[in-house]
Design an enzyme around this catalytic site. Structure first.
Site, PDB file in Angstrom:
ATOM      1  N   ASN A  10      43.066  42.741  49.391  1.00 39.84           N
ATOM      2  CA  ASN A  10      42.392  43.428  48.281  1.00 39.84           C
ATOM      3  C   ASN A  10      40.930  43.578  48.686  1.00 39.84           C
ATOM      4  O   ASN A  10      40.183  42.605  48.661  1.00 39.84           O
ATOM      5  CB  ASN A  10      42.537  42.591  47.004  1.00 39.84           C
ATOM      6  CG  ASN A  10      41.744  43.157  45.850  1.00 39.84           C
ATOM      7  OD1 ASN A  10      41.226  44.271  45.922  1.00 39.84           O
ATOM      8  ND2 ASN A  10      41.655  42.394  44.767  1.00 39.84           N
ATOM      9  N   LYS A  12      38.654  45.152  47.179  1.00 41.19           N
ATOM     10  CA  LYS A  12      37.721  45.247  46.040  1.00 41.19           C
ATOM     11  C   LYS A  12      36.721  46.382  46.287  1.00 41.19           C
ATOM     12  O   LYS A  12      37.105  47.405  46.832  1.00 41.19           O
ATOM     13  CB  LYS A  12      37.056  43.889  45.796  1.00 41.19           C
ATOM     14  CG  LYS A  12      38.096  42.769  45.682  1.00 41.19           C
ATOM     15  CD  LYS A  12      37.571  41.462  45.185  1.00 41.19           C
ATOM     16  CE  LYS A  12      38.706  40.457  45.099  1.00 41.19           C
ATOM     17  NZ  LYS A  12      38.305  39.170  44.561  1.00 41.19           N
ATOM     18  N   HIS A  93      44.323  43.024  37.882  1.00 41.90           N
ATOM     19  CA  HIS A  93      43.499  41.998  38.544  1.00 41.90           C
ATOM     20  C   HIS A  93      42.552  41.372  37.510  1.00 41.90           C
ATOM     21  O   HIS A  93      42.044  42.057  36.625  1.00 41.90           O
ATOM     22  CB  HIS A  93      42.706  42.613  39.693  1.00 41.90           C
ATOM     23  CG  HIS A  93      42.080  41.569  40.558  1.00 41.90           C
ATOM     24  ND1 HIS A  93      40.930  40.913  40.192  1.00 41.90           N
ATOM     25  CD2 HIS A  93      42.470  41.030  41.731  1.00 41.90           C
ATOM     26  CE1 HIS A  93      40.633  40.023  41.132  1.00 41.90           C
ATOM     27  NE2 HIS A  93      41.556  40.065  42.067  1.00 41.90           N
ATOM     28  N   GLU A  95      39.580  40.540  37.640  1.00 43.85           N
ATOM     29  CA  GLU A  95      38.240  41.145  37.559  1.00 43.85           C
ATOM     30  C   GLU A  95      38.269  42.364  36.636  1.00 43.85           C
ATOM     31  O   GLU A  95      37.304  42.647  35.935  1.00 43.85           O
ATOM     32  CB  GLU A  95      37.748  41.510  38.966  1.00 43.85           C
ATOM     33  CG  GLU A  95      37.347  40.254  39.729  1.00 43.85           C
ATOM     34  CD  GLU A  95      37.436  40.358  41.239  1.00 43.85           C
ATOM     35  OE1 GLU A  95      37.558  41.482  41.764  1.00 43.85           O
ATOM     36  OE2 GLU A  95      37.401  39.305  41.893  1.00 43.85           O
ATOM     37  N   GLU A 168      47.132  34.379  40.496  1.00 43.76           N
ATOM     38  CA  GLU A 168      45.779  34.143  41.000  1.00 43.76           C
ATOM     39  C   GLU A 168      44.975  33.361  39.957  1.00 43.76           C
ATOM     40  O   GLU A 168      44.449  33.958  39.009  1.00 43.76           O
ATOM     41  CB  GLU A 168      45.066  35.474  41.264  1.00 43.76           C
ATOM     42  CG  GLU A 168      45.748  36.342  42.295  1.00 43.76           C
ATOM     43  CD  GLU A 168      44.769  37.346  42.894  1.00 43.76           C
ATOM     44  OE1 GLU A 168      44.598  37.317  44.117  1.00 43.76           O
ATOM     45  OE2 GLU A 168      44.165  38.125  42.148  1.00 43.76           O
ATOM     46  N   GLY A 174      37.538  33.897  45.087  1.00 44.26           N
ATOM     47  CA  GLY A 174      36.216  34.056  45.667  1.00 44.26           C
ATOM     48  C   GLY A 174      35.367  32.798  45.618  1.00 44.26           C
ATOM     49  O   GLY A 174      34.165  32.847  45.860  1.00 44.26           O
ATOM     50  N   SER A 213      41.187  32.579  47.289  1.00 41.36           N
ATOM     51  CA  SER A 213      40.597  31.863  48.432  1.00 41.36           C
ATOM     52  C   SER A 213      41.610  31.523  49.533  1.00 41.36           C
ATOM     53  O   SER A 213      41.458  30.498  50.213  1.00 41.36           O
ATOM     54  CB  SER A 213      39.855  30.605  47.969  1.00 41.36           C
ATOM     55  OG  SER A 213      38.779  30.968  47.114  1.00 41.36           O
TER      56      SER A 213
HETATM   57  P1  PGA Z   1      39.719  35.913  47.299  1.00 39.87           P
HETATM   58  O1  PGA Z   1      40.200  37.050  46.266  1.00 39.87           O
HETATM   59  O2  PGA Z   1      40.777  35.814  48.366  1.00 39.87           O
HETATM   60  O3  PGA Z   1      38.413  36.432  47.824  1.00 39.87           O
HETATM   61  O4  PGA Z   1      39.587  34.654  46.518  1.00 39.87           O
HETATM   62  C1  PGA Z   1      41.559  37.156  45.924  1.00 39.87           C
HETATM   63  C2  PGA Z   1      41.731  38.251  44.913  1.00 39.87           C
HETATM   64  O5  PGA Z   1      40.869  38.435  44.045  1.00 39.87           O
HETATM   65  O6  PGA Z   1      42.748  38.975  44.953  1.00 39.87           O
END
Ligand code: PGA
Length: 254
Positions: A10, A12, A93, A95, A168, A174, A213
């Site tokens: 992803n 982003k 997601h 976010e 997630e 992150g 992560s």
């Molecule tokens: P990350 O993000 O691997 O940077 O923690 C995962 C995601 O948001 O899909």
């Protein structure tokens, strides 16, 4: 029997023309791991160029609008994603649930629109730290799954082959913090039960990815957990150097 693993990146809000060489490098290196499905979900505006840079490699979007066309300034439909060369999309997601106030019902309609259009879907769910600490993670995420799952025409056509869940935990995205293997195992087993309740035996074929992560050092341990059928990877998907070892770990998982 274990399901074929899916490792999806992803990107982003990252990715310019200058990053196409990285996409090509990831696509080429992934060819050595045919036992794993590999995809990169990039900004919508980069999809077509990513597809040209890496022909045959699975490129996806990160969101889709529920409507086919219309007065939705700034939004992208499933047909537009397909037209640009995408074969899958992320929906729901955390976010977007947070910043764009997307509800479970919104996410369900987005998933349905994508499946009707023949786009594969990765549907994200996950709990906040408060909920985890209150001991309510499993119940909360199960309820989120129930309310976000696609129904109807697209769902019956698309489940299970073209549909995956990504668990997630929000506090792991992150942050460098990863859920423990036992917490991941507990959650994925609970989600598997809900999928079977929703889709019958076909629920056993829906891949459940872990995200938050994931990196080259922890991937093998995560992939060894029962019912972990792949990963959704953010930060570590931006370079071949970090992403390809995660694909390799999926390839050698039990
Ligand atoms: P990350 O993000 O691997 O940077 O923690 C995962 C995601 O948001 O899909």
């Amino acid at each position: 029997m274990a399901l074929k693993k899916l490792v999806a990146g992803n990107w982003k809000m990252n990715g310019l023309s200058s990053d196409l060489a990285e996409i090509r490098a990831i696509a080429e290196a992934s060819e050595a791991y045919r036992q794993v499905d590999v995809a990169l979900c990039v900004p919508a505006i980069l999809i077509e160029r990513a597809g040209r840079a890496a022909p045959g490699f699975a490129i996806g979007g990160q969101d889709v609008h529920e409507a086919e066309t219309g007065a939705h300034t700034g939004c992208v439909s499933a047909q537009m994603l397909l037209d640009a060369g995408a074969v899958l999309t992320i929906v729901g997601h955390s976010e977007r649930r947070e910043a764009q106030h997307e509800t479970d019902a919104d996410v369900r309609r987005k998933a349905e629109a994508a499946l009707v259009a023949d786009l594969d879907v990765i549907l994200c769910i996950g709990e906040s730290l408060d909920i985890r600490e209150a001991g309510a993670a499993v119940a909360t995420v199960q309820a989120q799954l129930d309310a976000s799952l696609p129904h109807g025409e697209g769902a019956s056509a698309g489940v299970p082959a073209s549909f995956a869940i990504a668990y997630e935990p929000i506090w792991a995205i992150g942050t460098g913090k990863v859920a423990s293997p036992s917490d991941i195992g507990e959650m994925h087993a609970a989600l598997r039960k809900r999928l079977v309740a929703a889709y019958g035996d076909a629920g056993n074929e829906v891949r459940i990815l872990y995200g938050g992560s994931v990196n080259p050092s922890n991937a093998a341990e995560i992939f060894a957990v029962d019912d972990v059928d792949g990963a959704l990877v953010g930060g570590a998907s931006l370079t071949a150097e970090k992403f390809v070892p995660i694909v390799a770990a999926a390839a050698s998982a039990p």
